[in-house]
Design a protein around this motif. Sequence first.
Motif, short mmCIF file in Angstrom:
data_model
loop_
_atom_site.label_atom_id
_atom_site.label_comp_id
_atom_site.label_asym_id
_atom_site.label_seq_id
_atom_site.Cartn_x
_atom_site.Cartn_y
_atom_site.Cartn_z
N PHE A 1 1.04 -1.12 0.24
CA PHE A 1 0.25 -0.23 -0.16
C PHE A 1 0.83 1.38 -0.02
O PHE A 1 0.63 1.94 -0.54
CB PHE A 1 -1.33 0.08 1.58
CG PHE A 1 -2.15 -1.35 1.32
CD1 PHE A 1 -2.79 -1.32 0.14
CD2 PHE A 1 -2.33 -1.85 2.64
CE1 PHE A 1 -3.33 -2.57 0.14
CE2 PHE A 1 -3.19 -3.01 2.36
CZ PHE A 1 -4.01 -3.16 1.25
N ASP A 2 1.76 1.19 1.20
CA ASP A 2 2.70 2.16 0.67
C ASP A 2 3.39 2.69 -0.54
O ASP A 2 3.79 3.99 -0.49
CB ASP A 2 3.88 2.28 1.14
CG ASP A 2 4.92 3.64 1.87
OD1 ASP A 2 4.30 4.26 2.85
OD2 ASP A 2 5.83 3.03 1.27
N LYS A 3 3.34 1.96 -1.69
CA LYS A 3 3.93 2.30 -3.47
C LYS A 3 3.02 3.25 -3.45
O LYS A 3 2.73 4.48 -4.85
CB LYS A 3 4.08 1.71 -3.48
CG LYS A 3 5.08 0.26 -3.20
CD LYS A 3 4.55 -0.80 -3.97
CE LYS A 3 6.10 -2.02 -4.06
NZ LYS A 3 5.58 -3.66 -4.73
N TYR A 4 1.87 3.94 -3.10
CA TYR A 4 0.61 4.20 -3.39
C TYR A 4 -0.04 5.44 -2.50
O TYR A 4 -0.36 6.16 -2.89
CB TYR A 4 -1.16 3.57 -4.24
CG TYR A 4 -0.54 2.10 -4.73
CD1 TYR A 4 -0.62 2.73 -6.32
CD2 TYR A 4 -0.32 1.03 -4.67
CE1 TYR A 4 -0.46 1.89 -7.14
CE2 TYR A 4 -0.66 0.11 -5.11
CZ TYR A 4 -0.27 0.32 -6.43
OH TYR A 4 0.24 -0.47 -8.01
N GLY A 5 1.25 5.47 -1.21
CA GLY A 5 1.50 6.47 -0.28
C GLY A 5 -0.01 6.30 0.71
O GLY A 5 -0.81 7.07 1.40
N THR A 6 -0.39 5.13 0.44
CA THR A 6 -1.56 4.71 1.03
C THR A 6 -1.48 4.16 3.01
O THR A 6 -0.33 3.04 2.72
CB THR A 6 -2.55 3.35 0.19
OG1 THR A 6 -3.05 4.23 -0.57
CG2 THR A 6 -3.57 3.29 1.14
N VAL A 7 -2.16 4.86 3.54
CA VAL A 7 -1.88 4.14 5.10
C VAL A 7 -3.27 2.85 5.69
O VAL A 7 -3.72 3.26 5.07
CB VAL A 7 -2.05 5.17 5.82
CG1 VAL A 7 -1.25 5.39 7.12
CG2 VAL A 7 -1.08 6.75 5.55
N LEU A 8 -2.04 2.31 6.17
CA LEU A 8 -3.33 1.02 6.94
C LEU A 8 -3.89 1.71 8.16
O LEU A 8 -2.68 2.39 8.66
CB LEU A 8 -2.25 0.09 7.03
CG LEU A 8 -2.98 -1.47 8.07
CD1 LEU A 8 -4.32 -2.31 6.92
CD2 LEU A 8 -2.23 -2.46 8.35
#
Length: 257
Positions: free
Chosen positions: A157-164
């Motif tokens: 997810f971090d590749k897309y700047g998306t946070v868990l």
Amino acid sequence: MPSRGRFRLTPEQAENSVYNALKDGYRLIDTAHIYGNEEAVGKAIKRSGVPREEIFVTTKLWTEDFSNAEEEINNMLKRLDLEYIDLLLLHHPADHDKEAYKAMEKAVKEGKVKSIGLSNYYEKEFAEMMKIATIPPAVVQNETHPYNQQKTEKVYFDKYGTVLESWYPLGGRNRYGRGGKDTLFNDSTIVSIAKKYNKTPAQIILRWHLQDGNIAIPGSSNPAHIKENIEIFDFNLSNEDMKKIEALDKKQRFSTF
């Protein structure tokens, strides 16, 4: 950002819980259409007297609403009695979810929604959504706790700047009062670390989430527990203790859905 989840609370419980949470300093509130308490959340926000711009409201489109998402977003705003939603998620992968995601992107452009994301999406479903997305998900909300740490998903997810964002951050409890929470609270490693810092197991787990970079949304209708869960900003877990909790990962889910 201190947060409260509103899963499995009655409207009355939800209103009182949100009100108490806001008074104790929480500023992120998590609800959903399927929870049936969006109106209660809106009432609590008004009742609290906390300025709207200081509160971050998350809600979710249920799967049955995906095919008429634009209309449902307007309905959500009415139920919450708010001019905008801070974060809107798709609750589960389902038919028409790509259509619903495009509707959420449109709502962002119209100023009805500030940010969008996904819930219960993993790498495969996330990759499919990214084929049509023009706005990457701000968060993905999945079951996450020391026994299910989502390590590979977080890297992806971090590749897309998306946070868990973590639902069941303390392990959860079902309608019968049983669940993963009891298992985690009695884990010998967590109990030992809690004694070391003179904190409760809940506070240790929530502090671990914070230091591990997760957004945690614990839920409770108990004012004492609401207060307890926010008292995690006066200590730090050592690197050694963080590694001990990291070693507890079993990729074990407690939810039954």
